[in-house]
Design a protein around this motif. Structure first.
Motif, PDB file in Angstrom:
ATOM      1  N   ALA A 121       0.785  -0.804  -0.402  1.00 11.88           N
ATOM      2  CA  ALA A 121      -0.007   0.117   0.143  1.00 11.88           C
ATOM      3  C   ALA A 121       0.984   1.493   0.135  1.00 11.88           C
ATOM      4  N   LEU A 122       2.024   0.659   0.902  1.00 15.30           N
ATOM      5  CA  LEU A 122       3.045   2.193   1.259  1.00 15.30           C
ATOM      6  C   LEU A 122       3.346   2.857  -0.504  1.00 15.30           C
ATOM      7  N   VAL A 123       4.137   1.568  -1.066  1.00 11.13           N
ATOM      8  CA  VAL A 123       4.507   1.693  -1.930  1.00 11.13           C
ATOM      9  C   VAL A 123       3.406   2.142  -3.303  1.00 11.13           C
ATOM     10  N   ARG A 124       2.853   1.649  -3.216  1.00 15.29           N
ATOM     11  CA  ARG A 124       1.192   2.453  -3.968  1.00 15.29           C
ATOM     12  C   ARG A 124       1.574   3.424  -3.965  1.00 15.29           C
ATOM     13  N   ARG A 125       1.149   4.289  -3.088  1.00 17.78           N
ATOM     14  CA  ARG A 125       1.157   5.794  -2.659  1.00 17.78           C
ATOM     15  C   ARG A 125       2.473   6.415  -3.020  1.00 17.78           C
ATOM     16  N   LEU A 126       3.909   5.619  -2.769  1.00 22.11           N
ATOM     17  CA  LEU A 126       5.130   6.594  -3.003  1.00 22.11           C
ATOM     18  C   LEU A 126       5.077   6.320  -5.260  1.00 22.11           C
ATOM     19  N   ILE A 127       3.848   4.942  -5.946  1.00 16.11           N
ATOM     20  CA  ILE A 127       4.471   5.587  -6.903  1.00 16.11           C
ATOM     21  C   ILE A 127       3.863   6.099  -7.391  1.00 16.11           C
ATOM     22  N   ALA A 128       1.790   6.430  -6.769  1.00 16.29           N
ATOM     23  CA  ALA A 128       1.026   7.371  -7.401  1.00 16.29           C
ATOM     24  C   ALA A 128       1.532   8.971  -7.314  1.00 16.29           C
ATOM     25  N   GLY A 129       2.188   9.006  -6.116  1.00 17.85           N
ATOM     26  CA  GLY A 129       2.641  10.317  -5.847  1.00 17.85           C
ATOM     27  C   GLY A 129       4.003  11.017  -6.896  1.00 17.85           C
ATOM     28  N   ARG A 130       4.590   9.818  -7.272  1.00 18.02           N
ATOM     29  CA  ARG A 130       5.908  10.467  -7.980  1.00 18.02           C
ATOM     30  C   ARG A 130       6.051  10.379 -10.150  1.00 18.02           C
ATOM     31  N   PHE A 131       5.476   8.515  -9.563  1.00 20.61           N
ATOM     32  CA  PHE A 131       5.592   8.100 -11.231  1.00 20.61           C
ATOM     33  C   PHE A 131       3.790   8.003 -11.738  1.00 20.61           C
ATOM     34  N   PRO A 132       3.128   8.620 -11.969  1.00 23.14           N
ATOM     35  CA  PRO A 132       1.112   8.656 -12.125  1.00 23.14           C
ATOM     36  C   PRO A 132       1.420   7.750 -12.985  1.00 23.14           C
ATOM     37  N   GLU A 133       1.651   7.459 -13.934  1.00 16.89           N
ATOM     38  CA  GLU A 133       1.874   7.496 -15.225  1.00 16.89           C
ATOM     39  C   GLU A 133       1.955   5.258 -15.239  1.00 16.89           C
ATOM     40  N   TRP A 134       1.862   5.387 -13.618  1.00 18.71           N
ATOM     41  CA  TRP A 134       2.319   3.975 -13.691  1.00 18.71           C
ATOM     42  C   TRP A 134       1.393   3.192 -12.482  1.00 18.71           C
ATOM     43  N   ALA A 135       1.127   4.141 -11.920  1.00 19.94           N
ATOM     44  CA  ALA A 135       0.237   4.072 -10.844  1.00 19.94           C
ATOM     45  C   ALA A 135      -0.956   3.021 -11.032  1.00 19.94           C
ATOM     46  N   ALA A 158      27.736  -0.404 -16.587  1.00 24.46           N
ATOM     47  CA  ALA A 158      27.416  -1.572 -17.110  1.00 24.46           C
ATOM     48  C   ALA A 158      27.442  -1.936 -18.610  1.00 24.46           C
ATOM     49  N   PRO A 159      27.920  -0.743 -18.617  1.00 23.20           N
ATOM     50  CA  PRO A 159      28.577  -1.127 -21.130  1.00 23.20           C
ATOM     51  C   PRO A 159      29.595  -1.492 -20.932  1.00 23.20           C
ATOM     52  N   LEU A 160      30.747  -2.397 -19.182  1.00 25.55           N
ATOM     53  CA  LEU A 160      32.268  -2.741 -19.627  1.00 25.55           C
ATOM     54  C   LEU A 160      31.919  -3.653 -18.764  1.00 25.55           C
ATOM     55  N   LEU A 161      31.136  -4.350 -18.336  1.00 28.78           N
ATOM     56  CA  LEU A 161      30.625  -5.656 -17.657  1.00 28.78           C
ATOM     57  C   LEU A 161      30.109  -6.332 -18.318  1.00 28.78           C
ATOM     58  N   PRO A 162      30.876  -7.571 -18.581  1.00 33.71           N
ATOM     59  CA  PRO A 162      29.744  -8.883 -19.309  1.00 33.71           C
ATOM     60  C   PRO A 162      28.419  -9.363 -19.302  1.00 33.71           C
ATOM     61  N   VAL A 163      27.970  -8.926 -18.186  1.00 36.37           N
ATOM     62  CA  VAL A 163      26.524  -9.559 -17.453  1.00 36.37           C
ATOM     63  C   VAL A 163      25.501  -8.111 -17.808  1.00 36.37           C
ATOM     64  N   ALA A 164      24.028  -8.598 -17.496  1.00 39.15           N
ATOM     65  CA  ALA A 164      23.548  -7.771 -17.112  1.00 39.15           C
ATOM     66  C   ALA A 164      23.419  -6.736 -16.393  1.00 39.15           C
ATOM     67  N   LEU A 165      23.443  -5.448 -15.870  1.00 43.19           N
ATOM     68  CA  LEU A 165      22.965  -4.884 -14.553  1.00 43.19           C
ATOM     69  C   LEU A 165      21.906  -3.729 -14.531  1.00 43.19           C
ATOM     70  N   PRO A 166      21.244  -3.808 -13.139  1.00 44.05           N
ATOM     71  CA  PRO A 166      19.584  -3.125 -13.309  1.00 44.05           C
ATOM     72  C   PRO A 166      20.308  -2.087 -13.320  1.00 44.05           C
ATOM     73  N   GLU A 167      19.443  -1.642 -14.849  1.00 45.85           N
ATOM     74  CA  GLU A 167      18.682  -0.196 -14.937  1.00 45.85           C
ATOM     75  C   GLU A 167      17.944   0.538 -14.465  1.00 45.85           C
ATOM     76  N   VAL A 168      17.304   1.766 -14.060  1.00 46.37           N
ATOM     77  CA  VAL A 168      17.475   2.973 -13.254  1.00 46.37           C
ATOM     78  C   VAL A 168      16.558   3.352 -14.032  1.00 46.37           C
ATOM     79  N   LEU A 169      15.474   3.321 -13.770  1.00 44.88           N
ATOM     80  CA  LEU A 169      14.464   4.039 -14.384  1.00 44.88           C
ATOM     81  C   LEU A 169      13.255   5.044 -14.388  1.00 44.88           C
ATOM     82  N   GLY A 170      13.408   4.995 -12.887  1.00 45.76           N
ATOM     83  CA  GLY A 170      12.973   6.490 -12.049  1.00 45.76           C
ATOM     84  C   GLY A 170      13.725   6.487 -10.516  1.00 45.76           C
ATOM     85  N   ALA A 171      13.573   7.452 -10.233  1.00 46.87           N
ATOM     86  CA  ALA A 171      14.353   7.786  -9.203  1.00 46.87           C
ATOM     87  C   ALA A 171      13.693   8.296  -8.188  1.00 46.87           C
TER      88      ALA A 171
END
Length: 301
Positions: free
Chosen positions: A15-29, A77-90
């Motif tokens: 529930a808290l995470v939903r509120r955080l998402i709705a407040g910061r990234f309404p397109e993902w609410a 990420a471009p320097l390493l041989p495996v995938a790393l997490p990609e930050v999509l939203g702060a």
């Protein structure tokens, strides 16, 4: 609500995470939010829709990891041989939640389990290639890696943890043998080289493998930075079985005897500190700590 591991842990639920998402990234609410089971100790993870994950620090001490990852993941990420997490939203602190948080792209794979590896020798080679690639990174202004300094810095905390385990006879830990391994590493030649880039927290929970058992991604770079290369030898004892796989990892990373001893001692220290702290609150972390202690003492014998 998940059981809390730390006295200063902030309560988190969907529930808290939903509120955080709705407040910061309404397109993902409108996307579903589901807490993910995790053996992690610093962050909570919530799946957001089908292709994203929200990562939130549990305590004040984890807040700095968020900004660290935002700074360095795109550069590494471009320097390493495996995938790393990609930050999509702060995400930023709110009245409901006091720390920065991030939304990442979803990475497919599962966490490997000691004793249940599909291709342990292949995975050992993949891990060695990742560690070697980290060491080859030359990005300037690296932060100091967590636990990346001289081994002696960990001595007081390690001995305190060994004393705590002596008071837990049900765990069956041979604390004298643990102390002997630790003392041997402290007596070995100290690290005196130039600091190199490290992941610095190569726990099984921070690795993702494919259905064929090969390394596909490495996550959680909250400890990353420069330090003693022995800090990235953890998989030798917390994941890989003794014999061909562990030997392949050692050959792949190409370290000398003193570095191997320091790596083993650092892995053991992390385990003896974790076991008394997490034994009742984090079964995955406590279970891996027991596994490490068994593997290290068996190798010493």
């Amino acid at each position: 609500m998940a059981r809390m591991m730390h006295p200063d842990e902030h309560p988190l639920d969907a529930a808290l995470v939903r509120r955080l998402i709705a407040g910061r990234f309404p397109e993902w609410a409108s996307l579903d939010v589901t807490r993910l089971p995790s053996g992690g100790t610093v962050n909570a993870m919530f799946r957001l829709g089908g292709r994203m994950v929200v990562r939130l620090p549990l305590t004040p001490g984890g807040a700095g990891d968020v900004t660290l990852e935002r700074t360095w993941l795109p550069r590494l990420a471009p320097l390493l041989p495996v995938a790393l997490p990609e930050v999509l939203g702060a995400g930023e602190p709110t009245p409901d939640y006091p720390y920065p948080w991030s939304v990442y792209g979803w990475l497919d794979g599962t966490n490997p389990e000691p004793g249940a590896l599909t291709d342990p020798v292949g995975l050992a080679g993949d891990l060695a290639a990742f560690v070697t690639a980290m060491r080859a990174v030359t990005l300037p202004d690296a932060p100091g890696a967590h636990r990346g300094g001289p081994l002696a810095v960990q001595d007081p905390g390690t001995r305190e943890a060994i004393d705590a385990l002596r008071k837990l006879p049900a765990e069956g830990v041979d604390c004298d043998a643990v102390t002997a391994v630790w003392d041997r590493a402290l007596a070995a030649p100290a690290w005196d080289g130039a600091p190199g880039w490290l992941h610095a927290d190569l726990m099984p929970g921070n690795l993702l493998v494919s259905s064929g058992g090969r390394l596909g991604a490495v996550i959680d770079f909250g400890c990353t930075g420069a330090g003693d290369p022995a800090c990235d030898l953890f998989p030798a004892w917390n994941l890989l079985p003794a014999g061909a796989a562990r030997d392949a990892f050692r050959a792949g990373v190409g370290v000398d005897d003193a570095t191997w001893l320091r790596g083993r001692a650092r892995t053991l220290s992390q385990a003896v500190v974790a076991l008394p702290y997490y034994r009742t609150t984090n079964p995955a972390m406590a279970g891996n700590a027991r596994h490490v202690i068994r593997e290290v003492l068996a190798e010493e014998r």
